[in-house]
Write a protein that holds these residues in place. Structure first.
Motif, PDB file in Angstrom:
ATOM      1  N   HIS A  62       0.854  -1.227  -0.166  1.00  0.00           N
ATOM      2  CA  HIS A  62      -0.026  -0.029   0.004  1.00  0.00           C
ATOM      3  C   HIS A  62       0.790   1.323  -0.073  1.00  0.00           C
ATOM      4  N   GLU A  63       1.853   1.327   0.749  1.00  0.00           N
ATOM      5  CA  GLU A  63       2.812   2.459   1.135  1.00  0.00           C
ATOM      6  C   GLU A  63       3.436   2.600  -0.360  1.00  0.00           C
ATOM      7  N   HIS A  66       1.625   4.604  -2.706  1.00  0.00           N
ATOM      8  CA  HIS A  66       1.811   6.106  -2.602  1.00  0.00           C
ATOM      9  C   HIS A  66       2.990   6.479  -3.088  1.00  0.00           C
ATOM     10  N   GLU A  81      -6.766   7.284  -1.245  1.00  0.00           N
ATOM     11  CA  GLU A  81      -6.916   5.848  -0.527  1.00  0.00           C
ATOM     12  C   GLU A  81      -7.390   4.813  -1.203  1.00  0.00           C
TER      13      GLU A  81
END
Ligand SMILES: [Zn+2]
Length: 101
Positions: A62-63, A66, A81
């Protein structure tokens, strides 16, 4: 047999080395648990060590998404998100289930 997880100390994203820190993360101001952070300017990804190994690995993906959107100047996506979660979850599953890692 214990589950093998792979959280490296650093990951290069678009030529920038992101340091990966697995550490205690305090709850946010609303009292919600934090799974992880991506600090774009410091090139640091923090993962909450108080979560399961599988959750830590999922959070890493997930990060990383980003970071990918930030490094590719897709600023309109980097804090979305829902989009980040969708791409991160699918990327994680595809890499794991097809033995690409
Ligand atoms: Zn996020």
């Amino acid at each position: 047999m214990s589950k093998k997880i792979n959280i490296p100390k650093s990951i290069k994203v678009g030529g920038v080395n992101y340091k990966i820190e697995v550490m205690h993360l305090d709850k946010n101001d609303d009292g919600n648990e934090i799974l992880g952070y991506c600090q774009y300017l410091d090139n640091v990804i923090q993962i909450n060590e108080d979560t399961s190994p599988e959750r830590q690995e999922q959070t890493l993906y997930h990060e990383l998404v980003h970071a990918i959107f930030f490094e590719t100047s897709n600023n309109e996506f980097q804090d979305n998100e829902k989009l980040v979660d969708s791409v991160g979850l699918m990327l994680h599953q595809i890499v794991k289930n097809n033995k690409l890692s």
